[in-house]
Design an enzyme around this catalytic site. Structure first.
Site, PDB file in Angstrom:
ATOM      1  N   LYS A  80      28.588  33.270  10.589  1.00 59.02           N
ATOM      2  CA  LYS A  80      27.695  34.622  10.850  1.00 59.02           C
ATOM      3  C   LYS A  80      26.434  34.497   9.824  1.00 59.02           C
ATOM      4  O   LYS A  80      25.292  34.958  10.619  1.00 59.02           O
ATOM      5  CB  LYS A  80      28.558  35.918  10.337  1.00 59.02           C
ATOM      6  N   ASP A 115      28.864  44.721  14.179  1.00 66.01           N
ATOM      7  CA  ASP A 115      29.485  45.228  13.415  1.00 66.01           C
ATOM      8  C   ASP A 115      29.274  46.582  12.780  1.00 66.01           C
ATOM      9  O   ASP A 115      30.024  47.542  12.631  1.00 66.01           O
ATOM     10  CB  ASP A 115      29.771  44.379  12.126  1.00 66.01           C
TER      11      ASP A 115
END
Ligand code: ATR
Length: 295
Positions: A80, A115
């Protein structure tokens, strides 16, 4: 999960669009069954494929999916952060959070972070409106960064408590820099500090990994500190379905939610970005429950 349920035959055509997941490892992900169930339910000629990408191969993998014309990919641990420097552009969220969990591949490769939005949708689904509320967040790692950003941009105030206090202080400082006017304080997870903050909270969010399978006997809430009666808990962990912390919150009369709906909603946000189609969230949740052996 070794058994992710019955596999259906996928009939690809010359028009099929591909999306997928970069992770290392990737075998245990439930994102493939979740997205493929959605494509199947909507009769879409799309397929979601897991790609086990070693860290040193990530730049080649990004070039590869661009060259092959995928519509996009998700990214999970450990990719990420590394993706931040491998894209042509970043969304405000991805830049502020410092992590990319979704690539949208078009003329440009754009790094998104779904997210934060996924957490916020899952939280609102519980009936909790974060505006002007005070949230106690346990943990200061990668997940905390997205959750903290989501809560502050929604107008909540935040206390971050973490085993390593310096990490909580650094995250608080970073969040103040990226969210104008953010009210954030930081401290350690020591019992005295937690006791002092617990009763000021309108919501507790656990972003630590403590209590996650196979270490489900763990609990980030120190023994001897009473859980604040009735204060709702959102635990980002979803295996086991009820962590020890969730049980503690429920015993206090509080509503406790696990992180599976956040997983579904971050996936649903990515689905929207790639396809432009409204995702069938209930079907995605059912596919996850099935993949986890809970249906
Ligand atoms: P993620 O990306 O899932 O957030 P991470 O960045 O490794 O993972 O963060 C893990 C979080 O769990 C951190 O807040 C970590 O605390 P430290 O910063 O002190 O390491 C927390 N954590 C992990 N093990 C813990 C433990 N045994 N007790 C308390 N907190 C723990």
């Amino acid at each position: 999960m070794s058994d992710q349920g019955p596999r259906t035959a996928i009939s690809l055509t010359g028009h099929s669009r591909l999306v997928g997941l970069f992770g290392w490892p990737v075998e245990h992900s439930i994102s493939p069954p979740m997205h493929n169930a959605a494509f199947s339910a909507l009769g879409m000629d799309w397929c979601y494929v897991p790609f086990a990408v070693p860290p040193e191969c990530l730049p080649d993998a990004v070039r590869g999916v661009r060259a092959l014309g995928l519509a996009g990919v998700n990214a999970t641990v450990p990719h990420k952060q590394a993706l931040l420097s491998l894209v042509d552009a970043l969304t405000t969220e991805a830049q502020a959070i410092g992590a990319v969990n979704t690539l949208l591949l078009g003329e440009q490769t754009v790094g998104h972070n779904t997210d934060a939005a996924g957490f916020m949708r899952a939280l609102r689904e519980t009936g909790f409106a974060p505006e002007s509320r005070h949230v106690l967040m346990l943990g200061a790692g990668g997940a905390a960064r997205a959750v903290g950003y989501a809560l502050l941009t929604a107008g909540a105030t935040l206390t971050i408590l973490n085993r390593t206090e310096e990490r909580a202080a650094a995250l608080a400082q970073d969040l103040k820099t990226v969210v104008a006017g953010a009210i954030v304080e930081a401290g350690s997870l020591e019992p005295g500090v937690l006791s002092a903050h617990a009763h000021q909270a309108d919501l507790v969010v656990n972003t630590t990994v403590v209590g996650m399978s196979p270490h489900s006997a763990g609990c980030p809430w120190p023994v001897g500190v009473p859980y604040p009666a009735g204060v709702p808990l959102f635990d980002l962990i979803y295996t086991p379905p009820e962590t020890r912390l969730m049980a503690l919150a429920r015993q206090s009369g509080a509503h406790a939610t696990n992180g599976l709906t956040m997983l579904v909603h971050q996936g649903a946000e990515a689905f929207r970005l790639w396809t432009g189609v409204e995702p069938p969230v209930d079907i995605m949740l059912q596919a996850c429950l099935h993949a986890l052996g809970r249906s």
